[in-house]
Design an enzyme around this catalytic site. Structure first.
Site, PDB file in Angstrom:
ATOM      1  N   ARG A 261      -6.879 -14.433  30.694  1.00  0.00           N
ATOM      2  CA  ARG A 261      -6.045 -13.321  31.159  1.00  0.00           C
ATOM      3  C   ARG A 261      -6.446 -12.036  30.437  1.00  0.00           C
ATOM      4  O   ARG A 261      -6.594 -12.015  29.214  1.00  0.00           O
ATOM      5  CB  ARG A 261      -4.560 -13.615  30.915  1.00  0.00           C
ATOM      6  CG  ARG A 261      -4.089 -14.869  31.653  1.00  0.00           C
ATOM      7  CD  ARG A 261      -2.622 -15.144  31.492  1.00  0.00           C
ATOM      8  NE  ARG A 261      -2.261 -16.403  32.152  1.00  0.00           N
ATOM      9  CZ  ARG A 261      -1.032 -16.889  32.213  1.00  0.00           C
ATOM     10  NH1 ARG A 261      -0.035 -16.234  31.652  1.00  0.00           N
ATOM     11  NH2 ARG A 261      -0.804 -18.038  32.830  1.00  0.00           N
ATOM     12  N   ARG A 276      -0.261 -13.670  22.138  1.00  0.00           N
ATOM     13  CA  ARG A 276      -0.747 -13.096  23.398  1.00  0.00           C
ATOM     14  C   ARG A 276      -2.263 -12.927  23.288  1.00  0.00           C
ATOM     15  O   ARG A 276      -2.745 -12.046  22.584  1.00  0.00           O
ATOM     16  CB  ARG A 276      -0.070 -11.749  23.681  1.00  0.00           C
ATOM     17  CG  ARG A 276      -0.327 -11.194  25.079  1.00  0.00           C
ATOM     18  CD  ARG A 276       0.306  -9.818  25.233  1.00  0.00           C
ATOM     19  NE  ARG A 276       1.734  -9.842  25.055  1.00  0.00           N
ATOM     20  CZ  ARG A 276       2.619 -10.108  26.028  1.00  0.00           C
ATOM     21  NH1 ARG A 276       2.177 -10.389  27.256  1.00  0.00           N
ATOM     22  NH2 ARG A 276       3.906 -10.105  25.789  1.00  0.00           N
ATOM     23  N   GLU A 348       9.079 -16.539  25.574  1.00  0.00           N
ATOM     24  CA  GLU A 348       8.721 -17.506  26.616  1.00  0.00           C
ATOM     25  C   GLU A 348       7.662 -18.505  26.141  1.00  0.00           C
ATOM     26  O   GLU A 348       6.620 -18.132  25.626  1.00  0.00           O
ATOM     27  CB  GLU A 348       8.190 -16.762  27.848  1.00  0.00           C
ATOM     28  CG  GLU A 348       7.743 -17.701  28.970  1.00  0.00           C
ATOM     29  CD  GLU A 348       6.910 -17.008  30.029  1.00  0.00           C
ATOM     30  OE1 GLU A 348       6.146 -17.695  30.725  1.00  0.00           O
ATOM     31  OE2 GLU A 348       7.014 -15.768  30.146  1.00  0.00           O
ATOM     32  N   SER A 351       7.449 -21.930  31.845  1.00  0.00           N
ATOM     33  CA  SER A 351       7.995 -21.274  33.028  1.00  0.00           C
ATOM     34  C   SER A 351       7.809 -22.202  34.209  1.00  0.00           C
ATOM     35  O   SER A 351       6.792 -22.898  34.307  1.00  0.00           O
ATOM     36  CB  SER A 351       7.264 -19.952  33.266  1.00  0.00           C
ATOM     37  OG  SER A 351       7.776 -19.288  34.395  1.00  0.00           O
ATOM     38  N   ARG A 388       1.039 -20.488  22.097  1.00  0.00           N
ATOM     39  CA  ARG A 388       2.446 -20.122  21.881  1.00  0.00           C
ATOM     40  C   ARG A 388       3.240 -21.297  21.312  1.00  0.00           C
ATOM     41  O   ARG A 388       4.168 -21.112  20.512  1.00  0.00           O
ATOM     42  CB  ARG A 388       3.076 -19.633  23.189  1.00  0.00           C
ATOM     43  CG  ARG A 388       2.549 -18.283  23.625  1.00  0.00           C
ATOM     44  CD  ARG A 388       3.342 -17.695  24.774  1.00  0.00           C
ATOM     45  NE  ARG A 388       2.841 -16.358  25.096  1.00  0.00           N
ATOM     46  CZ  ARG A 388       3.493 -15.464  25.817  1.00  0.00           C
ATOM     47  NH1 ARG A 388       4.686 -15.764  26.328  1.00  0.00           N
ATOM     48  NH2 ARG A 388       2.978 -14.279  26.066  1.00  0.00           N
TER      49      ARG A 388
END
Length: 425
Positions: A261, A276, A348, A351, A388
């Site tokens: 990403r 991130r 988060e 999800s 994460r």
């Protein structure tokens, strides 16, 4: 994409969905107009073709002036048919182009608003009081350095910012997490999958990642291939252009892949450590179900995510994501957010999204139930996004001396190790 018939029958519902997402409402009227042109031009083409065929039957029976007149009319009719065919194709292309810009319909129970307008549904676990325990918690990067587990400096040297090495117990911890996650998913009936990290444009577009998320996607121009941001892309496209027999549903896959990403728009956010990053590994759940069962399957995926985070002994909450924060494919999305002690907030970790028939229509995936063939529903759910999850484990299970307690579920995959010990002071 959504069902055009639904758009024609209830355009106000589609307008309301666009409005709730904060997206272009005028797109609905443009699409309705294009669809009307598509249908009317199709009718016009069919009428002219029928007239052309009828004329073709009369010519062999005619003679003299009558035949000459019919032949002249045939020539004009052929030009009209060609023009009508071109008009039909143009209207069809315009309709499809506009349809691909339209996001999925928001579920009526989704809270309306932006990123901060979510609704908290549940809270699990107990947040540690480090002050009462007599020490200040270290963040995951400091812990990772002490444990010899994370090296962001050399990651940046080799690849640039937001890259990292997992070293020693850090690498072992990733492998333990992946194996534990796949074990849970397999026990729940998921088929484990190792998926491609590079996909064709139709796969990326079909899952909805070349719309609002396009700026976050890596593209290899020379090969016209995309690096996936999640194995959801490959798992959704796995049955592209197929018809699946109803008695095979539900189909459930657990995909493991690297994910890439750009993190566009995240300048200055989470720059420290590995929360991130541009590249990470992830175990993703993906389901194909009958549309009537999609909401129930959504709850099942959420329960498997909750089971996973509970097994890791992490405090977390479940939120119902607001309409303006949904991805274009999702009708509804639940996030599980783990408590990060040094940030003093929930972040988060997993999800899960119900994409209803949106992706299957774009990818031409259908289910055959008796004589009926119709689009099916697709859903996805993160089981373990590795970096994460490592952040949450290190910070929540740290001890005063910089060691980290290993959750019991991971110990069999770490040779029975109960504590990750510091290697540097």
């Amino acid at each position: 994409m959504i069902d055009l018939r639904l758009l024609r029958e209830d355009p106000d519902r589609v307008r309301a969905s666009q409005r709730a997402r904060g997206e272009d409402v005028a797109l609905v009227d443009s699409l309705l107009s294009a669809d009307e042109r598509r249908r009317s031009s199709g009718v016009r083409f069919d009428e002219l073709r029928a007239e052309q065929k009828q004329l073709g039957k009369l010519i062999p029976k005619a003679s003299g002036d009558e035949k000459a007149e019919l032949l002249k009319k045939t020539g004009q009719l052929a030009a009209d048919v060609k023009a009508a065919d071109a008009e039909r194709d143009a209207a069809d292309a315009e309709t499809r182009e506009l349809l691909l810009q339209l996001s999925n319909l928001v579920h009526p129970d989704v809270p309306v608003g932006g990123e901060e307008d979510f609704v908290t549904l549940e809270t699990h676990g107990t947040i540690r009081d480090f002050g009462a325990e007599g020490f200040e918690p270290k963040d995951h990067l400091e812990l990772g350095t002490i444990l010899g587990a994370i090296d962001t400096e050399r990651g940046a040297k080799v690849s640039g910012s937001r890259f990292y090495f997992l070293t020693g117990v850090g690498a072992l911890l990733e492998l333990a997490l992946v194996n534990a996650a796949i074990t849970q998913a397999t026990a729940a009936g998921f088929t484990p999958m190792l998926t491609p990290a590079l996909v064709r444009p139709q796969s990326m577009a079909g899952t909805g990642f070349l719309g609002q998320a396009a700026q976050d996607v890596y593209h290899l121009d020379k090969d016209d291939l995309y690096l996936v941001g999640t194995s959801e892309v490959a798992l959704a496209a796995y049955h592209m252009d197929e018809i699946i027999d109803a008695d095979r549903l539900p189909l459930r896959y657990a995909g493991f892949s690297p994910c890439f990403r750009r993190e566009a728009g995240s300048h200055g956010k989470d720059t420290r450590g590995i929360f991130r990053v541009h590249q990470f590994d992830k175990v993703e759940m993906f389901s194909y179900v009958d549309p009537a069962d999609s909401q129930a399957e959504h709850q099942r995926l959420l329960e498997w995510e909750k089971q996973w985070l509970t097994s890791l002994e992490l405090p977390f909450r479940v939120i119902d994501v607001a309409s303006g924060d949904l991805g274009s494919s999702a009708a509804r999305k639940f996030d599980c957010e783990a408590w990060i002690p040094t940030q003093g907030k929930y972040r988060e970790l997993t999800s899960t999204s119900d994409c209803t028939e949106f992706q299957s229509r774009r990818l031409s995936i259908r289910v055959r139930d008796g004589k009926q063939v119709k689009p099916l529903a697709t859903l996805n759910g993160t089981l373990c996004a590795v970096p994460r999850t490592i952040v949450a484990i290190l910070e929540n299970h740290q001890q005063a001396d910089g060691s980290v307690r290993v959750p019991e579920v991971l110990r069999p995959y770490l040779g029975g190790r109960e504590i990750l010990e510091p290697v540097a002071k």
